[in-house]
Write an enzyme that holds these catalytic residues in place. Sequence first.
Site, PDB file in Angstrom:
ATOM      1  CB  SER A 101      -0.902   0.019   1.246  1.00  0.00           C
ATOM      2  OG  SER A 101      -1.559   1.270   1.378  1.00  0.00           O
ATOM      3  CE1 TYR A 125      -3.892  -2.646   5.278  1.00  0.00           C
ATOM      4  CE2 TYR A 125      -3.287  -0.444   4.528  1.00  0.00           C
ATOM      5  CZ  TYR A 125      -3.736  -1.725   4.254  1.00  0.00           C
ATOM      6  OH  TYR A 125      -4.032  -2.083   2.953  1.00  0.00           O
TER       7      TYR A 125
END
Length: 244
Positions: free
Chosen positions: A139, A153
């Site tokens: 990501s 995350y």
Amino acid sequence: MLITGASRGIGAATARLAAQQGYALCLNYHQRADAANAVLEQVRGLGVTAIAVQADVADETQVLHMFEAIDREFGRLDVLVNNAGMLEQQMRLEQMDAARWTRVLGANVIGSFLCAREAIKRMSTRHGGRGGAIVNLSSVAARLGAPGEYIDYAAAKGAIDSMTLGLAKEVASEGIRVNAVRPGVIHTDIHAAGGEPDRVERVKASVPMGRGGQAEEIAEAILWLASEQASYTSGALLDVAGGR
């Protein structure tokens, strides 16, 4: 091709595109059997052999059982797409507890490690395999940090980046290419899990292209990295993030 987390979002889009390209598929899912079976029907409708296998990728025993099912059904594995992942409620780091970090790292990092390990045992020429490709889902959060929302995350995806780089070098001489796609803000239901279903609309102004991405746009990048068109590409971290 094994696609983890294939019941929704990027995983489901990747499954549909892979089926259009003729891949036989193992669709992994964690809980949503109904959604996984819907994707399974779609890809079988495109004429390919496909199975759906329930497994929590953070659980080593369940991962081993999933790969045993692949061995029985297909006899080999050519591509692993490490897509399964999750995030939790938006909050600052000092509000988080250790259990949350364990869950997030388990799904996003340990799961990718376990699946990569088992894939290498089957793909590597060192182990009698024919080679193959691994595509990890990272990501842009790995380099932006996700402050005030998902630092855990972002840290997990940073670990995916490091694993991708090291593993690509480790198995390059064994016929395996390892790359990662780093999506930006994408229209999927993962944002609802974080407590803000419309997050893409809020943050899209920070994207140079002025919009969120679609799961199908990420799937195109994944399938390219998995293909022979990317035969000299390994260790790449490919941002698909609208210029962000």
